[in-house]
Scaffold this active site. Structure first.
Site, PDB file in Angstrom:
ATOM      1  N   CYS A   1      42.992 -34.121  31.593  1.00 17.10           N
ATOM      2  CA  CYS A   1      43.533 -32.763  31.817  1.00 17.10           C
ATOM      3  C   CYS A   1      44.460 -32.632  33.092  1.00 17.10           C
ATOM      4  CB  CYS A   1      42.320 -31.784  32.046  1.00 17.10           C
ATOM      5  SG  CYS A   1      41.186 -31.583  30.613  1.00 17.10           S
TER       6      CYS A   1
ATOM      7  N   GLU B   1      44.414 -30.536  35.554  1.00 18.66           N
ATOM      8  CA  GLU B   1      43.845 -30.513  36.903  1.00 18.66           C
ATOM      9  C   GLU B   1      43.340 -31.857  37.381  1.00 18.66           C
ATOM     10  OE1 GLU B   1      42.549 -26.885  34.009  1.00 18.66           O
ATOM     11  OE2 GLU B   1      42.846 -29.098  33.926  1.00 18.66           O
TER      12      GLU B   1
ATOM     13  N   CYS C   1      36.573 -30.785  34.090  1.00 18.58           N
ATOM     14  CA  CYS C   1      37.456 -30.515  35.280  1.00 18.58           C
ATOM     15  C   CYS C   1      36.641 -29.638  36.494  1.00 18.58           C
ATOM     16  CB  CYS C   1      38.878 -29.779  34.932  1.00 18.58           C
ATOM     17  SG  CYS C   1      39.847 -30.698  34.116  1.00 18.58           S
TER      18      CYS C   1
END
Length: 135
Positions: free
Chosen positions: A56, A58, A94
């Site tokens: 991801c 993040e 995340c």
């Protein structure tokens, strides 16, 4: 945090969206984090055909900063951007990484395609966070 800093951080996240590698989901995400010492790190989602190997935006931003020597507590704020109708929130993985790398009151700025910004915090995203192996 002042509005100009928030807008600058979100602009970095929105610019990062354009660099996402998402040939399978076609769901680009960008993130930008501000360190306690004023540096900005960006990240994008990077997909893989196996999906389990996908990372991801993040975590990409966080891991880039960690690879340069930052350790837990270094995140002053993080912004997440995408082209969604509703505010785009970090996934649960995340969120757990944020619990370890940011403080519970660290601001998390979310946006959507109309560019409105919503402020939340790590604590609000993960109210009963798993924080220690010594529980």
């Amino acid at each position: 945090m002042d509005k100009q800093t928030i807008n600058t951080l979100m602009e970095h996240a929105r610019e990062a969206v354009k660099k996402a590698y998402c040939p399978y989901s076609h769901f680009p995400v960008g993130a930008a984090l501000l360190t306690e010492d004023g540096k900005i790190y960006t990240g994008v989602n990077v997909e893989n055909v196996s999906f389990g190997a996908t990372n991801c935006a993040e975590r990409s931003a966080i891991y880039t900063a960690v690879s340069e020597g930052y350790r837990p507590g270094f995140i002053k704020a993080i912004a997440v951007a995408g082209e969604t109708d509703d505010f785009l929130t970090p996934c649960s993985i995340c969120r757990q990484v944020l619990v370890e790398m940011a403080g519970p009151d660290t601001p998390v700025y979310l946006t959507r395609k109309d560019q409105e910004i919503y402020q939340t915090s790590v604590r609000e995203l993960v109210p009963m966070a798993f924080q220690s192996l010594n529980m």
